[in-house]
Design a protein around this motif. Sequence first.
Motif, PDB file in Angstrom:
ATOM      1  N   LEU A 162      34.624  23.666  15.303  1.00 38.20           N
ATOM      2  CA  LEU A 162      34.449  23.215  14.570  1.00 38.20           C
ATOM      3  C   LEU A 162      34.339  21.235  15.036  1.00 38.20           C
ATOM      4  N   LYS A 163      34.580  21.044  15.985  1.00 40.29           N
ATOM      5  CA  LYS A 163      33.627  20.277  16.838  1.00 40.29           C
ATOM      6  C   LYS A 163      33.022  20.012  18.305  1.00 40.29           C
ATOM      7  N   ASN A 164      32.210  19.257  18.740  1.00 37.88           N
ATOM      8  CA  ASN A 164      31.388  20.147  20.013  1.00 37.88           C
ATOM      9  C   ASN A 164      30.910  18.616  20.537  1.00 37.88           C
ATOM     10  N   ASN A 165      31.028  17.672  20.944  1.00 27.44           N
ATOM     11  CA  ASN A 165      30.991  15.870  20.413  1.00 27.44           C
ATOM     12  C   ASN A 165      29.935  16.374  21.907  1.00 27.44           C
ATOM     13  N   ASN A 166      28.784  15.593  21.799  1.00 24.34           N
ATOM     14  CA  ASN A 166      28.002  15.240  23.505  1.00 24.34           C
ATOM     15  C   ASN A 166      27.722  17.073  23.999  1.00 24.34           C
ATOM     16  N   SER A 167      27.262  18.089  23.496  1.00 22.26           N
ATOM     17  CA  SER A 167      28.106  19.083  23.939  1.00 22.26           C
ATOM     18  C   SER A 167      28.927  19.729  24.976  1.00 22.26           C
ATOM     19  N   ALA A 168      29.303  19.531  25.118  1.00 30.14           N
ATOM     20  CA  ALA A 168      30.556  19.630  25.681  1.00 30.14           C
ATOM     21  C   ALA A 168      30.985  20.806  25.937  1.00 30.14           C
ATOM     22  N   LEU A 169      30.353  22.151  24.569  1.00 30.36           N
ATOM     23  CA  LEU A 169      30.983  23.447  25.118  1.00 30.36           C
ATOM     24  C   LEU A 169      29.510  23.949  24.762  1.00 30.36           C
ATOM     25  N   PRO A 170      29.401  25.018  25.262  1.00 28.29           N
ATOM     26  CA  PRO A 170      29.648  25.512  26.318  1.00 28.29           C
ATOM     27  C   PRO A 170      30.090  24.978  27.570  1.00 28.29           C
ATOM     28  N   LEU A 171      31.171  25.379  28.275  1.00 26.33           N
ATOM     29  CA  LEU A 171      30.980  25.103  29.881  1.00 26.33           C
ATOM     30  C   LEU A 171      30.709  25.668  30.811  1.00 26.33           C
ATOM     31  N   ILE A 202      39.415  19.786  24.994  1.00 32.40           N
ATOM     32  CA  ILE A 202      39.498  20.904  23.968  1.00 32.40           C
ATOM     33  C   ILE A 202      39.901  21.665  23.680  1.00 32.40           C
ATOM     34  N   VAL A 203      40.358  22.162  21.917  1.00 29.29           N
ATOM     35  CA  VAL A 203      41.452  22.258  21.409  1.00 29.29           C
ATOM     36  C   VAL A 203      41.385  23.143  21.124  1.00 29.29           C
ATOM     37  N   ASN A 209      38.409  11.067  22.296  1.00 33.16           N
ATOM     38  CA  ASN A 209      38.752  12.165  23.415  1.00 33.16           C
ATOM     39  C   ASN A 209      38.923  14.085  23.768  1.00 33.16           C
ATOM     40  N   ILE A 210      39.136  13.790  22.509  1.00 34.37           N
ATOM     41  CA  ILE A 210      39.528  15.045  21.952  1.00 34.37           C
ATOM     42  C   ILE A 210      37.373  16.196  21.608  1.00 34.37           C
ATOM     43  N   THR A 211      36.434  16.195  22.421  1.00 32.52           N
ATOM     44  CA  THR A 211      35.162  16.520  22.499  1.00 32.52           C
ATOM     45  C   THR A 211      34.933  17.901  21.875  1.00 32.52           C
ATOM     46  N   ALA A 212      35.930  18.597  21.363  1.00 36.12           N
ATOM     47  CA  ALA A 212      35.792  20.089  21.164  1.00 36.12           C
ATOM     48  C   ALA A 212      36.641  20.557  20.635  1.00 36.12           C
ATOM     49  N   ILE A 213      36.948  21.490  19.155  1.00 43.09           N
ATOM     50  CA  ILE A 213      38.294  22.106  18.376  1.00 43.09           C
ATOM     51  C   ILE A 213      37.389  23.612  17.864  1.00 43.09           C
ATOM     52  N   LEU A 214      38.013  24.276  18.019  1.00 39.67           N
ATOM     53  CA  LEU A 214      37.925  25.881  18.080  1.00 39.67           C
ATOM     54  C   LEU A 214      39.002  26.273  17.277  1.00 39.67           C
ATOM     55  N   TRP A 215      39.125  26.617  15.676  1.00 36.48           N
ATOM     56  CA  TRP A 215      39.741  28.264  15.375  1.00 36.48           C
ATOM     57  C   TRP A 215      39.107  29.184  15.925  1.00 36.48           C
ATOM     58  N   ALA A 216      40.254  29.955  16.690  1.00 37.75           N
ATOM     59  CA  ALA A 216      40.535  30.771  16.535  1.00 37.75           C
ATOM     60  C   ALA A 216      41.490  32.712  16.290  1.00 37.75           C
ATOM     61  N   GLY A 217      41.892  31.790  15.579  1.00 41.17           N
ATOM     62  CA  GLY A 217      42.618  32.934  14.536  1.00 41.17           C
ATOM     63  C   GLY A 217      43.995  33.353  15.024  1.00 41.17           C
ATOM     64  N   LEU A 218      43.397  35.197  14.833  1.00 38.23           N
ATOM     65  CA  LEU A 218      44.944  36.082  15.230  1.00 38.23           C
ATOM     66  C   LEU A 218      44.114  37.015  15.687  1.00 38.23           C
TER      67      LEU A 218
END
Length: 886
Positions: free
Chosen positions: A428-437, A571-572, A590-599
């Motif tokens: 959902l969010k990936n500021n400044n290419s925080a991901l991939p690690l 990263i959330v 400060n939250i550079t990335a957000i991911l929804w992973a569901g179930l």
Amino acid sequence: MQWLAGALVLATSRLVLSQDGNTTAPFPNSTYSNATSSDPATAAFTGPAFSPPFYPSPWGSGAGDWASAYERARAFVAQLTLLEKVNVTTGVGWQSERCVGQTGAVPRLGFRSLCLQDSPLGLRNTDYNSAFPAGVNVAATWDRGLAYARGQAMGQEHRGKGVDVQLGPVAGPLGRAPTSGRNWEGFSPDPALTGVMMAQTIQGIQQAGVIACAKHFIVNEQEHFRQAGEAVGYGYNITDSLSSNVDDVTMHETYLWPFADAVRAGVGSIMCSYNQINNSYGCENSYTLNYLLKGELDFQGFVMSDWQAQHSGVGSALAGMDMSMPGDTLFNTAKSYWGANLTVAILNGTIPEWRLDDMAVRIIAAWYYVGRDQSQVPINFDSWTTDTFGNQHYYAEEGYTLINEHVDVRAEHSTLIRQIGSASTVLLKNNNSALPLTGRERFTAVFGNDAGGNQYGPNGCPDRGCDNGTLAMAWGSGTANFPYLVTPETAIQNQVLGNNGVFQSITDNFAGTQIQSLASQASVAIVFVNADSGEGFINVDGNEGDRNNLTFWQGGDVLIQNVSALCNNTIVVMHTVGPVLLSNYSENPNITAILWAGLPGEQSGNSIADILYGRVNPGAKLPFTLGASREDYGADLLYIPNNGTDAPQQSFTEGNFIDYRAFDKADVTPVYEFGFGLSYTTFSYSNLRVNRLNVSAYTPTTGVTSAAPVLGNSTVNDTAQYQLPSNFSAIPYYIYPYLNGTDDLAEAANASDYGLPGSSYIPAGSQDDSPQPRLAASGAPGGNPELYDVLYQVEATVTNTGPVAGDEVAQLYISLGGPYDPKVVLRGFQRLSIQPNSSTTFHVDITRRDVSNWDTSAQNWAVSSAPKTVYVGSSSRTLPLSTNLS
């Protein structure tokens, strides 16, 4: 013999008809058409909602590709006695056999008791089975192939355990409201996306030789008040279950849509729901079962009740229900609306024998249709215990024997589960290419109860009825036991340690001092949070199935705030059953990335690590909208009874405007829109092309059906052959078709509550076996075949403009143009794998159904004269390409 004495007690008090009203209108808004004078959803609810009667129950015809199965089924049923027919249609009682539901058998012809087993994401209450990702994750992949593969793998596991019917997939609830407890069992609040995933899942399950069961039919959109008895247990004094009140247009254009896809895909069974529909219970609603499902959609399989959703004997039979599950009126009562009562109703003529024949034919035809005669293996598990030896008849405590053979049916399904888990993770969010690690970060810290394991073990809470540890599966009957659960903490630790990095974690959300200390040291902080929900028979932290709110659980919001305040590379990762409120985090620098992973199921940790460390490029898209407030969604649940002690009334006044359609109508900007999802690369869209095909005009179906087939004739006056055999040892609490005395029939015939042939108690037309008019919108499984004629072929060019290979889900939306139509509706999509600096073609066929509206006056689909526009893009609100449809 208490078990038999009780079997007929309900005959005179509850062997009743459906609560259909006497109105002649098809639905509450039948007085308006698609004219522009009033909003249908608003106009529909000017008075009490009624569900009109529709009889007789249509008999199966073998339409579509069902002809061979019907020929064989009719030949089989023609050999059956009355008692054997009743046995096939009636469950033997809760916990009376080894599956969650089993019918009676026909030993004389070698026909075994049918085994029905949860759940829509794998085998419930067994061992050595896989724990698959939930339906909502499958929708997030937007990948037809993965939906089919998951269905096939689940079907293979059910087949390997001896299951005949898998109780899934789910299109009800569809997802009217974001807090509904079982939305995650289904796919998406968009009917088109759900319909595609339903069809693919069904075809996968049934290709494996197991009957799929599409559920819960229909408008079963919340857990609160779904069963009056359950609600009383929570302190709500109501006498009847909630009524979902819906207008005709909304029923067709939203809630019936995915069930039409399921029927067209050949689904073998459909489960009717607990709730009432326009004040008539779902399992005795002659309009929804006889008119919509068996009439309009030409469903050829069988309708089973949800467990304890049957409220009448004669009423449910005449209204179109074909199988009683689990057979007893309430669990372990030894009383049944069918069983002996059904035998009596046939003998005294209340229910015509052709209706019982049709029930049995539909069940046996589904059995042949999926090849159960070739793929059936003995039942080798027990739903009530994982002990190796125990009682075959669990509740009666009889038949001590080998009950669990512990057959390992998992094969290599873990690879598929891991793939779906990563393919369904939405970036959902990936500021400044925080991901991939890179895996070489100086100091990796992981936070959150949701990162670790359940202290009681992954199966430590029955039916997953708690929120301990990482959330890989929500709660209720739609679950499966984990063979293991790879936690995010374990998977990320393995990744970091493999690169000789520094890794530490805190899985107590409330360890404030320790969290602050660790967050201030971390070069990257990964925070795991969740939001849970489930079925209404379990209450978790005050959430009675349905969620009370859209916030994170276990103090997750405070955890995110505490960590992100001290680490500028936070990263959330969210494991949630559906929408949550994210506006506080989407703009937080400060939250550079957000991911929804569901179930994501058993491979949860590995799936998210694959995304975080770039082994998999995220390509998933949101299957729902993430809004800034609960109110933005428009529709909500009913949490407090609103009709005194009578059935709570939930009117769907929003009509078709749910999820993104509601946001568009109100012109509310979501935090992240339906269909949104980022990638580690970028894509562009160009060159939209529309080819109009030369297709003949739509033709309503006309003519009449054949007469009801006559497959048997029982002798009414000879009751001796229907008595319990004198040398028969009956199992306590077991539901049998036998009468319990020589005078049962005479007593029943003199009981006015049974209703004799010709009595006003019997709905007009319900016993009519003559040829019936065919409905205009019918004609084949799924509805009039011409609805699926391709009118347009649409193509566009999608280009990967970034540095790495990736998947893009191209989406096609249509504006139907009417004043009460949604701004746009999803009508096609395709997940495309594209190499860097390369292009591919996105292709979608637009069918007649895709551009039609439901005309309540004609009771048929029609293409309005309003201008139609097609849009193509990457989400419901990013649609760079558009053109008018001529």
